[in-house]
Design an enzyme around this catalytic site. Structure first.
Site, PDB file in Angstrom:
ATOM      1  N   CYS A   1     -19.504 -94.927  -2.512  1.00 24.98           N
ATOM      2  CA  CYS A   1     -18.070 -95.215  -2.455  1.00 24.98           C
ATOM      3  C   CYS A   1     -17.802 -95.656  -1.026  1.00 24.98           C
ATOM      4  O   CYS A   1     -17.949 -94.862  -0.093  1.00 24.98           O
ATOM      5  CB  CYS A   1     -17.271 -93.958  -2.801  1.00 24.98           C
TER       6      CYS A   1
ATOM      7  N   CYS B   1     -17.444 -86.116  -5.945  1.00 21.89           N
ATOM      8  CA  CYS B   1     -17.561 -87.023  -4.803  1.00 21.89           C
ATOM      9  C   CYS B   1     -17.387 -86.183  -3.545  1.00 21.89           C
ATOM     10  O   CYS B   1     -16.652 -85.192  -3.562  1.00 21.89           O
ATOM     11  CB  CYS B   1     -16.477 -88.100  -4.891  1.00 21.89           C
TER      12      CYS B   1
ATOM     13  N   CYS C   1      -7.017 -91.646  12.501  1.00 19.81           N
ATOM     14  CA  CYS C   1      -7.158 -90.386  11.760  1.00 19.81           C
ATOM     15  C   CYS C   1      -6.402 -89.204  12.363  1.00 19.81           C
ATOM     16  O   CYS C   1      -6.608 -88.841  13.529  1.00 19.81           O
ATOM     17  CB  CYS C   1      -8.632 -90.023  11.633  1.00 19.81           C
TER      18      CYS C   1
ATOM     19  N   ARG D   1     -10.385 -99.147  -5.595  1.00 25.55           N
ATOM     20  CA  ARG D   1      -9.350 -98.095  -5.593  1.00 25.55           C
ATOM     21  C   ARG D   1      -8.203 -98.419  -4.653  1.00 25.55           C
ATOM     22  O   ARG D   1      -8.387 -98.691  -3.466  1.00 25.55           O
ATOM     23  CB  ARG D   1      -9.959 -96.733  -5.204  1.00 25.55           C
TER      24      ARG D   1
ATOM     25  N   CYS E   1     -11.757 -91.563  15.730  1.00 31.07           N
ATOM     26  CA  CYS E   1     -11.214 -92.626  14.868  1.00 31.07           C
ATOM     27  C   CYS E   1      -9.699 -92.786  15.106  1.00 31.07           C
ATOM     28  O   CYS E   1      -8.939 -91.828  14.901  1.00 31.07           O
ATOM     29  CB  CYS E   1     -11.499 -92.318  13.402  1.00 31.07           C
TER      30      CYS E   1
HETATM   31  N1  SAM Z   1     -15.114 -87.416   8.291  1.00 33.54           N
HETATM   32  C1  SAM Z   1     -15.594 -88.215   7.245  1.00 33.54           C
HETATM   33  C2  SAM Z   1     -15.730 -89.681   7.605  1.00 33.54           C
HETATM   34  O1  SAM Z   1     -15.069 -90.149   8.515  1.00 33.54           O
HETATM   35  O2  SAM Z   1     -16.503 -90.362   6.922  1.00 33.54           O
HETATM   36  C3  SAM Z   1     -14.825 -88.091   5.963  1.00 33.54           C
HETATM   37  C4  SAM Z   1     -13.319 -88.030   5.958  1.00 33.54           C
HETATM   38  S1  SAM Z   1     -12.456 -89.444   6.562  1.00 33.54           S
HETATM   39  C5  SAM Z   1     -10.820 -88.820   6.623  1.00 33.54           C
HETATM   40  C6  SAM Z   1     -12.513 -90.590   5.205  1.00 33.54           C
HETATM   41  C7  SAM Z   1     -11.823 -91.909   5.358  1.00 33.54           C
HETATM   42  O3  SAM Z   1     -10.417 -91.753   5.244  1.00 33.54           O
HETATM   43  C8  SAM Z   1     -11.981 -92.680   6.648  1.00 33.54           C
HETATM   44  O4  SAM Z   1     -13.191 -93.354   6.742  1.00 33.54           O
HETATM   45  C9  SAM Z   1     -10.827 -93.656   6.585  1.00 33.54           C
HETATM   46  O5  SAM Z   1     -11.225 -94.851   5.961  1.00 33.54           O
HETATM   47  C10 SAM Z   1      -9.792 -92.928   5.723  1.00 33.54           C
HETATM   48  N2  SAM Z   1      -8.602 -92.572   6.504  1.00 33.54           N
HETATM   49  C11 SAM Z   1      -8.502 -91.600   7.431  1.00 33.54           C
HETATM   50  N3  SAM Z   1      -7.271 -91.564   7.983  1.00 33.54           N
HETATM   51  C12 SAM Z   1      -6.558 -92.545   7.377  1.00 33.54           C
HETATM   52  C13 SAM Z   1      -5.228 -93.020   7.519  1.00 33.54           C
HETATM   53  N4  SAM Z   1      -4.383 -92.495   8.390  1.00 33.54           N
HETATM   54  N5  SAM Z   1      -4.817 -94.040   6.720  1.00 33.54           N
HETATM   55  C14 SAM Z   1      -5.687 -94.589   5.836  1.00 33.54           C
HETATM   56  N6  SAM Z   1      -6.951 -94.187   5.668  1.00 33.54           N
HETATM   57  C15 SAM Z   1      -7.397 -93.181   6.426  1.00 33.54           C
HETATM   58 FE1  SF4 Z   2     -13.071 -89.902  11.861  1.00 29.67          FE
HETATM   59 FE2  SF4 Z   2     -11.185 -88.430  10.724  1.00 29.67          FE
HETATM   60 FE3  SF4 Z   2     -13.573 -88.666   9.499  1.00 29.67          FE
HETATM   61 FE4  SF4 Z   2     -13.307 -87.259  11.737  1.00 29.67          FE
HETATM   62  S1  SF4 Z   2     -12.323 -86.806   9.765  1.00 29.67           S
HETATM   63  S2  SF4 Z   2     -14.900 -88.747  11.297  1.00 29.67           S
HETATM   64  S3  SF4 Z   2     -11.772 -88.387  12.883  1.00 29.67           S
HETATM   65  S4  SF4 Z   2     -12.101 -90.291   9.871  1.00 29.67           S
END
Ligand code: SAM
Ligand code: SF4
Ligand code: DTB
Length: 329
Positions: free
Chosen positions: A202, A142, A74, A274, A71
């Site tokens: 969510c 959650c 991320c 949110r 991603c």
């Molecule tokens: N790994 C799981 C997933 O991707 O579904 C759960 C954790 S992931 C960090 C949850 C969400 O956080 C992502 O789908 C994204 O929408 C959001 N997210 C992650 N990094 C971000 C960032 N730098 N700024 C804003 N939202 C972020």
């Molecule tokens: Fe993607 Fe980050 Fe969630 Fe991993 S933790 S699946 S890199 S959003």
């Protein structure tokens, strides 16, 4: 699943009648004069909620970094060099201690996030234990653990999980420019499994990844057109983290963010919308506009998952200045 089945798994407070929204209709809303849009969103908000009440959710990263997914936004992806230190799954006792602290500070929902593509069976067993314990504190629970099978979702539901967070992030068309290791359809499949298990959904997205206004409209239409729209819709402003591919991307006009919140409110009238990641960088005025446009929930506490959040002291002072009240448990 048939339409009847979908209706029968609605959670008790979900009254999400599914009116299909075309992308063009959502785009037309997004493009309407600001005053018209905000008036409509605020009026919708008042029909379904106390306009001065905000729900508080606290996040905890229970397993950090070294995620196999790529991603682009991320900091926890193993594909990017961001300096996030990888940590194993936390012990249940430590998770519960963090939940107790969140409750003392005023949160009503505790959200446990793990940097997984999907949980393995052993991991899920530990999360089940954590959910059961956090639930006994009287907090809503959650989790966001990546992709789930229906069987895994059912195990979490049985443990007392109230909500599962799994975001669509952006439009189906733009998604491939942001993530290559899984598809939009993978996300939709997990959302189906969560819905079918009876856990509340969510699901939201991120603004400011270089997407167009049409992409923002398509994201909101995808959310609103789910067989039952989500009970909780996190709208994140991209937190730009050095080392991620999206660091340095041009930021959208702040009013575009307010507009997106407003359109989420209009198209998903009974959902909690949110105001999520990115609040640390937002002005108080921008946040006030978002609350007026229909945002009625925030991430509350000093940290999101790996990045900072607005401080509790700042949020308390902002609530006082705006006459907002945290939702009682
Ligand atoms: N790994 C799981 C997933 O991707 O579904 C759960 C954790 S992931 C960090 C949850 C969400 O956080 C992502 O789908 C994204 O929408 C959001 N997210 C992650 N990094 C971000 C960032 N730098 N700024 C804003 N939202 C972020
Ligand atoms: Fe993607 Fe980050 Fe969630 Fe991993 S933790 S699946 S890199 S959003
Ligand atoms: C969501 O939509 N936003 C939260 C939560 N769901 C899990 C996560 C935001 C993460 C921001 C970057 C970080 O702190 O790592």
């Amino acid at each position: 699943m048939t339409e009847i089945d979908t209706v029968s798994v609605q959670s008790p407070d979900a009254t999400q009648v599914n009116t299909p929204w075309s992308e063009d209709q959502v785009l037309a809303l997004l493009e309407s004069p600001f005053n018209n849009l905000i008036f409509k969103a605020h009026s919708t908000h008042r029909q379904h909620f106390d306009a001065n009440e905000v729900q508080l959710s606290t996040l905890l990263s229970i397993k950090t970094g070294a995620c196999p997914e790529d991603c682009g936004y991320c900091p926890q992806s193993a594909h990017h060099k961001t300096g996030v230190k990888a940590e194993r799954l936390m012990a249940v006792g430590d998770i519960v201690a963090a939940a107790e602290k969140a409750k003392r500070e005023g949160a009503t929902r505790f959200c446990m996030g793990a940097a997984w593509r999907n949980p393995k069976d052993d991991d899920l067993a530990a999360v089940v234990e954590a959910v059961e314990s956090v639930k006994t504190l009287g907090l809503e629970t959650c989790a966001t653990l990546g992709m789930l099978t229906l069987d895994q979702a059912r195990r979490l539901k049985q443990a007392g999980l109230d909500y599962y967070n799994h975001n669509l992030d952006t439009s189906p068309e733009f998604y491939g420019a942001i993530v290559s290791t899984r598809s939009y359809d993978d996300r939709l499949q997990t959302l189906d499994a969560v819905r079918e298990s009876g856990i509340r959904v969510c699901c939201g997205g991120i603004i400011g990844m270089g997407e167009s206004r049409t992409d923002r409209a398509a994201l909101i239409a995808s959310l609103a057109n789910l067989p039952v729209y989500p009970e909780s819709v996190p709208i994140n402003m991209l937190v730009q983290v050095p080392g991620t591919p999206l660091h340095g991307v041009e930021k959208p006009d702040v009013f575009e963010f307010v507009r997106t919140v407003a359109v989420a409110r209009i198209t998903m009238p009974t959902a909690y919308v949110r105001l999520s990641a990115g609040r640390e960088e937002m002005s108080d005025e921008l946040q006030a506009w978002c609350f007026f446009a229909g945002a009625n929930s925030i991430f509350y506490g000093e940290k999101l998952l790996t990045t900072g959040n607005a401080t509790i002291a700042h949020d308390q002072s902002l609530f006082e200045r705006l006459g907002l009240r945290p939702q009682a448990s």
